[in-house]
Design a protein around this motif. Structure first.
Motif, mmCIF file in Angstrom:
data_model
loop_
_atom_site.group_PDB
_atom_site.id
_atom_site.type_symbol
_atom_site.label_atom_id
_atom_site.label_comp_id
_atom_site.label_asym_id
_atom_site.label_seq_id
_atom_site.Cartn_x
_atom_site.Cartn_y
_atom_site.Cartn_z
ATOM 1 N N ASP A 127 0.842 -1.195 0.000
ATOM 2 C CA ASP A 127 0.000 0.000 0.000
ATOM 3 C C ASP A 127 0.879 1.246 0.000
ATOM 4 O O ASP A 127 1.878 1.306 0.716
ATOM 5 N N TYR A 129 0.667 4.096 1.294
ATOM 6 C CA TYR A 129 0.807 4.863 2.528
ATOM 7 C C TYR A 129 0.913 3.965 3.763
ATOM 8 O O TYR A 129 1.768 4.175 4.617
ATOM 9 N N TYR A 130 0.077 2.953 3.877
ATOM 10 C CA TYR A 130 0.016 2.146 5.090
ATOM 11 C C TYR A 130 0.936 0.930 5.077
ATOM 12 O O TYR A 130 1.083 0.267 6.097
ATOM 13 N N THR A 169 -7.519 4.249 -2.243
ATOM 14 C CA THR A 169 -6.543 3.246 -2.670
ATOM 15 C C THR A 169 -6.553 3.278 -4.190
ATOM 16 O O THR A 169 -7.457 3.837 -4.818
ATOM 17 N N GLY A 195 -2.345 12.459 6.408
ATOM 18 C CA GLY A 195 -1.012 12.038 5.994
ATOM 19 C C GLY A 195 -0.864 11.782 4.509
ATOM 20 O O GLY A 195 0.257 11.671 4.001
ATOM 21 N N TYR A 196 -1.977 11.693 3.773
ATOM 22 C CA TYR A 196 -1.890 11.472 2.329
ATOM 23 C C TYR A 196 -1.244 12.678 1.648
ATOM 24 O O TYR A 196 -1.635 13.828 1.898
ATOM 25 N N LYS A 197 -0.284 12.404 0.772
ATOM 26 C CA LYS A 197 0.334 13.456 -0.029
ATOM 27 C C LYS A 197 -0.364 13.518 -1.384
ATOM 28 O O LYS A 197 -0.348 12.541 -2.135
ATOM 29 N N ASN A 201 3.831 13.009 -4.846
ATOM 30 C CA ASN A 201 3.766 11.716 -4.169
ATOM 31 C C ASN A 201 4.461 10.679 -5.045
ATOM 32 O O ASN A 201 3.885 10.168 -6.007
ATOM 33 N N TYR A 204 2.685 7.375 -5.457
ATOM 34 C CA TYR A 204 1.389 7.399 -6.142
ATOM 35 C C TYR A 204 1.295 8.740 -6.888
ATOM 36 O O TYR A 204 0.545 9.625 -6.497
#
Length: 277
Positions: A127, A129-130, A169, A195-197, A201, A204
């Motif tokens: 994933d 991010y996670y 996702t 926290g998502y860029k 990124n 992603y």
């Protein structure tokens, strides 16, 4: 500084415990409309689609959710073992960590959107991010059918359509179907997690464009019954008590439009904030 660190850690732990409690708190299983039923917890939505040839389960939730989902299905008078197809909204642990166990117990065929297959089969470790967070990976599960945008999943005369709504996702999926004569939309997730860029990124690169695509898709869908991967998306807690006391409270096209518009605005505000940092 040490006090601040400890306070932050305690608040985070309390928040995580509260969330986990919500995720595992039983919620009354119920008929949404026609052959579509809610079999999830208070915080994590799972749905059962009953057909003459067996049933379709949407979202296995946590591995520890599987007994709750099974109990909800059986309380409605159906057999958990009759689950023939397993679908998910997306590859985050809170919606698919139980999939390996569901497959083991029922032999269900697991069908996942192409861009989420890698994460599902490596337990979320890839994933964007996670994947590096050990508490948020899960037991991998083999995918039996790889889905693509617009694919249909059919069983016993019932047809569900998989709509790619990426960003949350890479393979986040919104499901549509007919139930009780109404157009049903089960939203995967349009949320931009903390926290998502959205800018630069490397893991992603097209994330912002994918979110923009998601909102175009969601706005194009004909929604009468509004559902989602979490009950909070469609205000399950307040709608459920009204069930059987007049018009079906889940028929809420206006609520759907408001929700999508609000999430779109939140995404655009976060994107603008990151672009101007």
């Amino acid at each position: 500084m040490l006090f601040r660190y400890l306070l932050t850690a305690l608040l985070f732990a309390a928040s995580a415990t509260a969330q986990e409690g919500d995720w595992l708190k039983p919620f009354p299983p119920h008929q949404v409309a026609g052959n579509l039923y809610y079999v999830g917890s208070e915080g994590l939505a799972s749905y059962l689609v009953h057909t003459p040839e067996g049933n379709i389960l949407i979202n296995s939730s946590l591995e520890s959710s599987v007994p709750l989902i099974r109990a909800s299905i059986e309380k409605l008078g159906f057999r958990f073992q009759d689950t023939k197809i397993l679908l998910i909204s997306h590859s985050h642990w809170d919606h698919c960590a139980g999939s390996a166990r569901v497959k083991e117990l029922t032999g269900a065929k697991y069908m996942v959107m192409d861009a989420d297959v890698k994460e599902v089969e490596d337990g979320g470790r890839s994933d964007f991010y996670y994947g590096h967070k050990p508490d948020e990976v899960y037991k991998p599960a083999k995918v039996d059918r790889v889905l693509h945008d617009g694919d249909q999943v059919s069983l016993g005369g019932v047809v569900l359509v998989a709509h790619l709504t990426p960003g949350h996702t890479k393979g986040c999926t919104t499901w549509t179907m007919k139930a009780g004569g109404y157009n049903v939309v089960i939203v995967g997730s349009p949320n931009v997690n903390t926290g998502y860029k959205l800018v630069n990124n490397a893991a992603y690169p097209q994330i912002a464009q994918d979110y923009e695509r998601t909102f175009r898709v969601l706005k194009s869908l004909n929604c009468e019954i509004f559902l989602g991967a979490h009950g909070a998306y469609y205000d399950l807690e307040h709608k459920y008590p009204r069930l059987g006391k007049g018009a079906n409270p889940f028929i809420d096209p206006e609520g759907y439009r408001r929700y999508v518009d609000e999430r779109d605005q939140a995404f655009r505000a976060e994107l603008a904030r990151q672009q101007h940092k």
